[in-house]
Design an enzyme around this catalytic site. Structure first.
Site, short mmCIF file in Angstrom:
data_model
loop_
_atom_site.label_atom_id
_atom_site.label_comp_id
_atom_site.label_asym_id
_atom_site.label_seq_id
_atom_site.Cartn_x
_atom_site.Cartn_y
_atom_site.Cartn_z
N SER A 33 8.37 22.18 6.17
CA SER A 33 6.92 22.08 6.13
C SER A 33 6.21 22.71 7.31
CB SER A 33 6.50 20.61 6.02
OG SER A 33 6.99 19.87 7.12
N HIS A 37 7.52 21.47 -0.97
CA HIS A 37 6.71 22.68 -0.76
C HIS A 37 7.17 23.87 -1.60
CE1 HIS A 37 4.51 20.95 2.68
NE2 HIS A 37 5.64 20.33 2.92
N LYS A 86 0.96 18.93 -3.86
CA LYS A 86 0.94 20.28 -3.29
C LYS A 86 0.80 21.31 -4.42
CE LYS A 86 3.50 18.58 0.67
NZ LYS A 86 3.49 17.15 0.25
#
Length: 413
Positions: A204, A232, A264
């Site tokens: 991240s 992610h 996300k």
């Protein structure tokens, strides 16, 4: 009945005393509460909340002023997508907002079940379990699995939730050098009993991709468990949006458990664990954050299923191509600047600054120009590795990226 010879005396409370008795008592805090916060301020590590006055997008509004944002994890620009917004409203109308209970009591509604089935089909796994947040999912998996392993072996730069989950398991934790297969092998080879190996798919703060195929090869023909958190990567990277495992030529069924989030690439909220039937049965019985937590909103589950459909559609493929194009343009422009761009092919493009004070200064200079870019400092990253964590979205235009790079060039060249 005998009468009282005189009336009972009633104790009267003065209005002042009555008012005082109703006032809440404020407890005195120990000095360290205040001093440690002040120390963080003086070290340029103080954090505070930013309030947005408009929907999440690459053009947020703060105190009535529009900005260009490069600090959101909304990688495909779906957080305010009209189809998903409409689905959330429809889901709330049909199923309500709150689930009302844990999954194992009476909080598992049909939108939860339908989302789990759709994720199973997309990922090619037996089972999916839903969670309210990615942090909660990581705590659940690592605390439940770690308790039966001699050691939890983690990448040095794994997310805080993975580290905390291992702590909850009360099992010995060892951490190998970041993305270093030799370092990981040394730790694994020392284990004579089952071990839990854990890695982010995409890190991240650095934005690089873990050597997942190499890590899996270290565990071949063994009873070791391998857990990957691809918060992610899922939705926004890889073939059909299948994330970092797909980029490594692997599938979700290759690992013991795959953890993903909806906040996300999906643009909604919540998280999931994808695994085998047997693993899901174990986690259902022993993962305390799953057993004792109210289920995610059924309306959110309904909207997330629509988001997944979009991710798997031609529009989702176009958005991923646009994101890749934006990443390539940004990296190309950064080559001419006197800044260190960390090696990353993901939407996370960190610019290494080093000094926390300098990172804050650059972030403030960008803000004055109407550009939001957060300065990331210790303890989120190692000491002397403060950075500007630039995150790109499919919603950015090429002009947006040129504007960011032109502004950075004025400040550093």
């Amino acid at each position: 009945m005998k009468r009282l010879s005189r009336p009972l005396k009633v104790k009267r409370v003065s209005k002042l005393n009555q008012k005082c008795s109703m006032m809440p008592v404020r407890r005195t805090l120990p000095d360290w509460i205040i001093t440690t916060v002040e120390e963080r301020k003086s070290a340029n590590l103080y954090r505070q909340i930013e309030v947005l006055n408009a929907p999440q997008s690459v053009s947020p509004v703060i105190e009535g002023k529009a900005f260009l944002s490069f600090c959101s994890n909304d990688y495909l620009g779906l957080a305010s997508h009209p189809t998903i917004v409409k689905a959330l409203a429809e889901g709330a109308e049909r199923y309500g907002v709150g689930s009302g209970s844990a999954h194992l009591v009476c909080g598992h509604l049909s939108p939860h079940d339908e989302l789990e089935r759709a994720l199973c089909d997309w990922l090619g796994v037996d089972r999916v379990m839903l969670f309210s947040t990615g942090y909660m999912a990581n705590l659940a998996v690592l605390s439940a699995l770690g308790r039966h392993c001699d050691t939890v072996i983690q990448d040095k730069l794994n997310h805080a939730s993975l580290i905390d989950g291992a702590k909850l398991s009360e099992t010995l934790t060892r951490r190998y050098l970041h993305a270093d297969l030799q370092s990981a092998k040394k730790l694994i080879d020392k284990q004579s009993r089952p071990t839990l190996l854990v890695s982010d798919g995409i890190f991240s703060m650095d934005g690089d991709i873990a050597p997942l195929k190499g890590l899996l090869d270290l565990l071949s023909e063994s009873e070791h468990l391998f857990v990957v958190d691809d918060a992610h990567g899922l939705g926004c990277m890889g073939s059909n949006g299948l994330g970092s495992l797909s980029l490594s030529g692997l599938s979700a069924s290759s690992v013991s458990a795959l953890i993903g989030t909806f906040g996300k690439g999906f643009g909604t909220a919540g998280a999931f664990v994808a695994c085998s039937h047997e693993m899901a049965e174990y986690l259902t019985q022993f993962a305390r954050p799953y057993i004792y937590t109210t289920a995610m909103s059924p309306a959110m589950a309904y909207a997330t299923k629509v988001s997944l459909e979009l991710i798997r559609s031609e529009e989702g493929e176009r958005l991923r191509h646009r994101l890749v194009s934006n990443i390539e343009l940004f990296k190309q422009r950064m080559h001419s600047l006197d800044l260190v761009l960390m090696p990353s092919s993901s939407a996370i493009q960190p610019v290494m600054i080093g000094s926390s004070a300098r990172a804050i200064e650059l972030s403030a200079l960008l803000r004055n120009e109407g550009i939001l870019c957060t300065a990331i400092r210790p303890p989120t990253v190692p000491n002397n590795q403060a950075r500007l964590r630039i995150t790109l979205s499919a919603a950015h235009s090429h002009n947006d990226i040129h504007r960011l790079c032109d502004t950075l060039e004025r400040f550093v060249n």
